[in-house]
Design a protein around this motif. Sequence first.
Motif, PDB file in Angstrom:
ATOM      1  N   THR A 102      15.871  90.878  30.853  1.00  8.48           N
ATOM      2  CA  THR A 102      15.878  92.032  29.963  1.00  8.48           C
ATOM      3  C   THR A 102      15.444  91.589  28.567  1.00  8.48           C
ATOM      4  OG1 THR A 102      18.161  91.737  29.208  1.00  8.48           O
ATOM      5  CG2 THR A 102      17.838  92.967  31.275  1.00  8.48           C
ATOM      6  N   PRO A 103      15.193  92.525  27.659  1.00  5.24           N
ATOM      7  CA  PRO A 103      14.861  92.131  26.287  1.00  5.24           C
ATOM      8  C   PRO A 103      15.939  91.283  25.629  1.00  5.24           C
ATOM      9  CG  PRO A 103      14.223  94.398  26.652  1.00  5.24           C
ATOM     10  CD  PRO A 103      14.979  93.980  27.876  1.00  5.24           C
ATOM     11  N   ARG A 104      17.202  91.441  26.037  1.00  3.57           N
ATOM     12  CA  ARG A 104      18.285  90.682  25.422  1.00  3.57           C
ATOM     13  C   ARG A 104      18.297  89.209  25.825  1.00  3.57           C
ATOM     14  NH1 ARG A 104      23.873  94.211  25.011  1.00  3.57           N
ATOM     15  NH2 ARG A 104      23.077  95.831  23.600  1.00  3.57           N
ATOM     16  N   ASN A 105      17.894  88.930  27.062  1.00  2.00           N
ATOM     17  CA  ASN A 105      17.971  87.531  27.521  1.00  2.00           C
ATOM     18  C   ASN A 105      16.616  86.892  27.781  1.00  2.00           C
ATOM     19  OD1 ASN A 105      17.066  88.500  30.010  1.00  2.00           O
ATOM     20  ND2 ASN A 105      19.102  88.515  30.941  1.00  2.00           N
TER      21      ASN A 105
ATOM     22  N   LEU B 257      11.783  97.476  31.711  1.00  2.00           N
ATOM     23  CA  LEU B 257      12.154  97.012  30.376  1.00  2.00           C
ATOM     24  C   LEU B 257      11.210  95.958  29.824  1.00  2.00           C
ATOM     25  CD1 LEU B 257      16.042  96.681  30.842  1.00  2.00           C
ATOM     26  CD2 LEU B 257      14.778  98.566  29.781  1.00  2.00           C
ATOM     27  N   ILE B 258      10.569  95.204  30.709  1.00  2.00           N
ATOM     28  CA  ILE B 258       9.752  94.065  30.310  1.00  2.00           C
ATOM     29  C   ILE B 258       8.304  94.289  30.732  1.00  2.00           C
ATOM     30  CG2 ILE B 258       9.363  91.578  30.577  1.00  2.00           C
ATOM     31  CD1 ILE B 258      11.875  92.108  29.068  1.00  2.00           C
TER      32      ILE B 258
ATOM     33  N   VAL C 199       1.756  83.464  29.706  1.00  2.00           N
ATOM     34  CA  VAL C 199       2.232  84.830  29.916  1.00  2.00           C
ATOM     35  C   VAL C 199       3.112  85.206  28.731  1.00  2.00           C
ATOM     36  CG1 VAL C 199       3.700  86.338  31.318  1.00  2.00           C
ATOM     37  CG2 VAL C 199       2.133  84.754  32.426  1.00  2.00           C
ATOM     38  N   GLN C 200       2.842  86.357  28.160  1.00  2.00           N
ATOM     39  CA  GLN C 200       3.631  86.837  27.034  1.00  2.00           C
ATOM     40  C   GLN C 200       4.544  87.960  27.513  1.00  2.00           C
ATOM     41  OE1 GLN C 200       2.104  89.209  23.359  1.00  2.00           O
ATOM     42  NE2 GLN C 200       1.935  87.043  22.808  1.00  2.00           N
TER      43      GLN C 200
ATOM     44  N   THR D  65       9.062  99.006  22.863  1.00  2.00           N
ATOM     45  CA  THR D  65       8.706  98.756  21.458  1.00  2.00           C
ATOM     46  C   THR D  65       7.490  97.851  21.294  1.00  2.00           C
ATOM     47  OG1 THR D  65      10.114  96.788  21.290  1.00  2.00           O
ATOM     48  CG2 THR D  65      11.149  98.947  20.848  1.00  2.00           C
ATOM     49  N   GLN D  66       7.053  97.196  22.384  1.00  2.00           N
ATOM     50  CA  GLN D  66       5.973  96.204  22.355  1.00  2.00           C
ATOM     51  C   GLN D  66       6.342  94.981  21.506  1.00  2.00           C
ATOM     52  OE1 GLN D  66       2.608  96.510  24.028  1.00  2.00           O
ATOM     53  NE2 GLN D  66       4.127  97.684  25.150  1.00  2.00           N
TER      54      GLN D  66
END
Length: 636
Positions: A39-42, A576-577, A586-587, A593-594
């Motif tokens: 996820t964006p958090r981890n 989410l990703i 890989v980004q 939100t990009q």
Amino acid sequence: MNKRRTIGLFLLSLCTFLTPLLVQGQESIFGTLPFPPITPRNASNVVELATLGAGTVQTVAWSHDGEMIAVGTSVGVWIYDAPFEPDNRYLLTSATESILKAAFSPDDKLVATISRDQNLSLWDVQTGRNVFTGFHGGVQDVAFNSTSTSLVTVGQDSNMIFWNLDTGAQDMIISAGVGLNAVTFSPDDTQVYGGDTNGDLHVWDIETSEEVLSRPAHEGAIYALDVQPNGGGIISGGEDGVIRLWDVALDELINFIRGSSRVNSIVFGTNSSILTVTRANTPQIWDLTSGDLSQTFDGHDGIVVSAAFNQDASQLISGSTDGTVRIWDIATGEQQMLFEGFTGSFNSAAFSPTLAHIAAGSNSGLIKVWELNNLSNVTDLSGHFGPVTALTFSPDGRILASGSDDRTIRLWSLDEDSEAATVPETFTQEPETTEEDTDAEADTDTGTTEEDTDPFANTTTTQPNQTSDGSESNVLVLQGVTSAVSALTFTPDGRSLISAGADGIIITWDPITGEQKNVYNSSLSDIVHVAFTDNTSVLAAISSNGDVETWNQETGERVNTFSSGSAESFISPNKLILAYVIGRNVQLVELSTQAWLRDLRSHTADINNVAISEDGTLIATCSDDGTVRIWAVPTS
């Protein structure tokens, strides 16, 4: 193997195991706790868990005592000890760039490597210790003197650099004024010979660092040099495909052989024989006296990139783009040993929904399937005659579908109870597709029913295919595909397989019978992805330029057309990703939100595909470096 070396290699193997670079005896990627969804958090905590594959073969070398073989690849240098069991190897060193050349010192205590990032590295063979690493701009070749006390490199920067073997310091730099591709010491170690990009040969005196001779030798760049140990002559080869034998003073051209293509490597054998590597699928041995091609070695399916004699020139080793290394008997020309496990580029990858397997398809047509709970358990599936460009598993994970540039789709049974493995074994030749058939299909704008489809397109074949363990596995071959297959996916219920290709035609197949259900003539060209949206009846197709077209899979009607801006992006199942492919990296960004989250950097060549497991916990990247890397957020 001596005791000191055994201890050194144990420590090296332990360090290699503790760092997640390459799978060497690692049984499973899973720990005691499940991996969390990314996820964006981890996402900032994502690490590489394993590297699958031994890399692409770049160079081979045989030690002077005949007891070791080095294979330089895109992931490092593999060492085989005599008696050279194919599965008995260890990684001397890992690499962040492809190894372009590897050379043993005459006393066999050291290995020098040249990598694509223009670095020279020196390694202690007994301990695996990196003695030093130094930068040399555009480095092309490396050579030891006969006493293993001096090392020289040459490069496109026009410099010849002599290195201190203890400290890695540059003891002397000679500027040639022109780019150099090849270098070798004279038999008495007092001079060095260099071959340049213009086709000229040069000689420098080491004590004075002065150039003592320069002469034209080839029409085009020189790529290879070798000197007879007894001082009988020096041999050169290059872009013009001509092999030239000179006296050691370079005063006289003794003989020449006009080959067929560029000479990339050349080495003296016994008597009047020489070994060359050109742009062919075989190493070549020439007789310098007669000028005849005296021996070739047939077996490689790809270009031979490197070859070397053993200590008495009774055997040779060759490495190829087909992902194999082979040992040959010089007298008979017969293959004596085959080393597999190396690959060409990996173009596609897929996780099974149950996380039991990961599959990867290569440029050679080979598919490798690893068990994620036992990474040492690998199955090779062969049958495709072109690069494997698309892979997908059925929802229950029991069938693997593969698509290729050979215009076929293959359904592989990964379970003996799978229905795909029980189709009657019949064989039907693939019919030719005529221009009239193609034009007729192009006139159709919406989905067609089974009755409307050209009956030739329903041709299927069930064939026994050889797996890596020697057993036979039935595979259902779907033929009649009109172009290279670039995208595959199963419907969520597993009752249909969707394929798409470069011609924009989308086909729905029955995975049990192999028959076509529907054909959609998309307005897109060069489709690279097909996937279902949140509405499981809506199929999305994405072209190589990022254009998207959606279809109602049940009615065959086009729903929408728009542009996504990029085809090299992959969305995680939790939405989410977003994963962008940028060259060899890989980004990871937050989809909403990009915002940048994390870069996945490890491959030594461009990434061709990204796969994300259905539960969103694992990411796989596959690359031209011949490896698949698995990424996740660690549980501890």
